[in-house]
Design a protein around this motif. Sequence first.
Motif, PDB file in Angstrom:
ATOM      1  N   GLY A  66      -5.353 -10.601  11.410  1.00 43.94           N
ATOM      2  CA  GLY A  66      -6.102  -9.576  12.127  1.00 43.94           C
ATOM      3  C   GLY A  66      -6.259  -8.319  11.306  1.00 43.94           C
ATOM      4  O   GLY A  66      -6.729  -8.352  10.162  1.00 43.94           O
ATOM      5  N   SER A  67      -5.849  -7.178  11.889  1.00 45.92           N
ATOM      6  CA  SER A  67      -6.007  -5.894  11.203  1.00 45.92           C
ATOM      7  C   SER A  67      -4.852  -5.595  10.248  1.00 45.92           C
ATOM      8  O   SER A  67      -4.832  -4.541   9.624  1.00 45.92           O
ATOM      9  CB  SER A  67      -6.102  -4.772  12.242  1.00 45.92           C
ATOM     10  N   GLU A  68      -3.896  -6.511  10.139  1.00 42.17           N
ATOM     11  CA  GLU A  68      -2.752  -6.286   9.262  1.00 42.17           C
ATOM     12  C   GLU A  68      -3.041  -6.716   7.826  1.00 42.17           C
ATOM     13  O   GLU A  68      -3.724  -7.708   7.596  1.00 42.17           O
ATOM     14  CB  GLU A  68      -1.525  -7.054   9.758  1.00 42.17           C
ATOM     15  N   MET A  69      -2.489  -5.948   6.896  1.00 42.49           N
ATOM     16  CA  MET A  69      -2.522  -6.320   5.484  1.00 42.49           C
ATOM     17  C   MET A  69      -1.092  -6.287   4.960  1.00 42.49           C
ATOM     18  O   MET A  69      -0.340  -5.356   5.243  1.00 42.49           O
ATOM     19  CB  MET A  69      -3.406  -5.369   4.686  1.00 42.49           C
ATOM     20  N   THR A  70      -0.702  -7.320   4.212  1.00 44.99           N
ATOM     21  CA  THR A  70       0.647  -7.369   3.653  1.00 44.99           C
ATOM     22  C   THR A  70       0.733  -6.515   2.397  1.00 44.99           C
ATOM     23  O   THR A  70      -0.040  -6.701   1.458  1.00 44.99           O
ATOM     24  CB  THR A  70       1.045  -8.815   3.311  1.00 44.99           C
ATOM     25  N   TRP A  71       1.675  -5.577   2.428  1.00 44.91           N
ATOM     26  CA  TRP A  71       1.952  -4.746   1.262  1.00 44.91           C
ATOM     27  C   TRP A  71       3.305  -5.127   0.678  1.00 44.91           C
ATOM     28  O   TRP A  71       4.105  -5.803   1.332  1.00 44.91           O
ATOM     29  CB  TRP A  71       1.965  -3.262   1.659  1.00 44.91           C
ATOM     30  N   HIS A  72       3.538  -4.698  -0.550  1.00 51.11           N
ATOM     31  CA  HIS A  72       4.850  -4.920  -1.148  1.00 51.11           C
ATOM     32  C   HIS A  72       5.320  -3.643  -1.818  1.00 51.11           C
ATOM     33  O   HIS A  72       4.529  -2.748  -2.145  1.00 51.11           O
ATOM     34  CB  HIS A  72       4.809  -6.075  -2.158  1.00 51.11           C
ATOM     35  N   GLY A  73       6.644  -3.551  -1.995  1.00 49.94           N
ATOM     36  CA  GLY A  73       7.232  -2.389  -2.630  1.00 49.94           C
ATOM     37  C   GLY A  73       8.636  -2.708  -3.082  1.00 49.94           C
ATOM     38  O   GLY A  73       9.069  -3.858  -3.052  1.00 49.94           O
ATOM     39  N   ARG A  74       9.350  -1.678  -3.510  1.00 48.27           N
ATOM     40  CA  ARG A  74      10.707  -1.837  -4.032  1.00 48.27           C
ATOM     41  C   ARG A  74      11.662  -0.909  -3.302  1.00 48.27           C
ATOM     42  O   ARG A  74      11.356   0.264  -3.064  1.00 48.27           O
ATOM     43  CB  ARG A  74      10.754  -1.516  -5.528  1.00 48.27           C
ATOM     44  N   THR A  75      12.826  -1.441  -2.968  1.00 48.04           N
ATOM     45  CA  THR A  75      13.873  -0.612  -2.403  1.00 48.04           C
ATOM     46  C   THR A  75      14.578   0.155  -3.513  1.00 48.04           C
ATOM     47  O   THR A  75      14.349  -0.076  -4.704  1.00 48.04           O
ATOM     48  CB  THR A  75      14.899  -1.461  -1.639  1.00 48.04           C
ATOM     49  N   LEU A 120       1.018  -3.725   7.068  1.00 52.34           N
ATOM     50  CA  LEU A 120       0.478  -2.411   7.409  1.00 52.34           C
ATOM     51  C   LEU A 120      -0.792  -2.597   8.213  1.00 52.34           C
ATOM     52  O   LEU A 120      -1.655  -3.407   7.849  1.00 52.34           O
ATOM     53  CB  LEU A 120       0.160  -1.609   6.147  1.00 52.34           C
ATOM     54  N   GLU A 121      -0.895  -1.847   9.290  1.00 45.83           N
ATOM     55  CA  GLU A 121      -2.126  -1.862  10.082  1.00 45.83           C
ATOM     56  C   GLU A 121      -3.223  -1.110   9.336  1.00 45.83           C
ATOM     57  O   GLU A 121      -2.966  -0.175   8.575  1.00 45.83           O
ATOM     58  CB  GLU A 121      -1.892  -1.209  11.444  1.00 45.83           C
ATOM     59  N   GLN A 122      -4.473  -1.546   9.556  1.00 49.73           N
ATOM     60  CA  GLN A 122      -5.631  -0.860   9.001  1.00 49.73           C
ATOM     61  C   GLN A 122      -6.555  -0.439  10.123  1.00 49.73           C
ATOM     62  O   GLN A 122      -6.704  -1.153  11.134  1.00 49.73           O
ATOM     63  CB  GLN A 122      -6.388  -1.786   8.043  1.00 49.73           C
ATOM     64  N   ASN A 123      -7.179   0.732   9.957  1.00 50.39           N
ATOM     65  CA  ASN A 123      -8.132   1.170  10.971  1.00 50.39           C
ATOM     66  C   ASN A 123      -9.521   0.608  10.671  1.00 50.39           C
ATOM     67  O   ASN A 123      -9.702  -0.193   9.749  1.00 50.39           O
ATOM     68  CB  ASN A 123      -8.158   2.703  11.074  1.00 50.39           C
ATOM     69  N   MET A 124     -10.505   1.051  11.417  1.00 53.88           N
ATOM     70  CA  MET A 124     -11.863   0.523  11.281  1.00 53.88           C
ATOM     71  C   MET A 124     -12.462   0.832   9.912  1.00 53.88           C
ATOM     72  O   MET A 124     -13.360   0.125   9.455  1.00 53.88           O
ATOM     73  CB  MET A 124     -12.759   1.098  12.385  1.00 53.88           C
TER      74      MET A 124
END
Length: 307
Positions: A200-209, A219-223
């Motif tokens: 849906g409106s979600e996109m998978t992000w990645h990062g480092r602790t 992360l949700e995305q708007n229009m």
Amino acid sequence: GFRNRIRRPTQGGYTFVDLVERIADIDPELRVRFTSPHPKDYPTDLLHCMAERPNVCNQIHMPAQSGSTSMLKRMKRGYSREAYLELVNTIRNIIPDVALSSDFIAGFCGETDEEHRDTVTLLEQVEYEQAFLFAYSLREKTHAHRALNDDVPATVKQARLQELIDTFRGRVHSKNERVEVGKLRLVLAEGPAKRQIGSGSEMTWHGRTDQNKRILFPLEQNMDGKTVIPDEAALSHILHGGSSMDMPAMTSLGAGEYAVVQVTEAKGHTLRGRVLWKTTLSNFAKLDPSSLPQAHLNDLHRSTKSV
């Protein structure tokens, strides 16, 4: 202890700790990481520097190469298994939340079954967060090339290497499930992941602790296609009794910015989590994550779904 083969100046000059402190002072929002070629390069003043400065990451690379004292002597590493483990204990006493990584060689010259077993048990005992594992191959212009015989058969090297890999993978997965799941981690966002697992409106992000563990989070995305995330005003709103239905305006998250992510799952040495709010390194360092009720964290997470 550790035998130091490098002559050190008796007075004057600067130490590596001085350099780390100077770099850390440049910007409190700048994460500082470093790696070491040898376990002897972790004096206690450096460990205290890491413990006291939020932007010096709690991650240490300590190449062991082997868990066998007799093998370490043949490698001319300058320390014993016992000295190495004593250093591990010292590090964890000073920096309880530290992540350790290491290098190991399978099938070094003359390695016996018992010496290999010592390496397996070191992996089990220390429970590294990351390990770089290799089968030994002879290199020219080294002590081993000049004085030792590469006499461990290739099939034995590969079998021992596979046992080291299996041991590490099993331990890191169980440790992450035990230690990480449920924790709030400060994550430096790196951007959208190559492999998308959201919908849906979600996109998978990645990062480092801070411990340099890779973590995936939706992360949700708007229009307009921009990421949507609560900020610290939203956290304050929730902590003071506000509802997730009347949150302050959301903000966006970009690569190179920090977010608080709660770990929900461990997949080997990769974590998965849910993003809660955008923050800064300095502000997160002032926070006591254990003081935040889970109900408030749930409200923060729900607020991103109401966009």
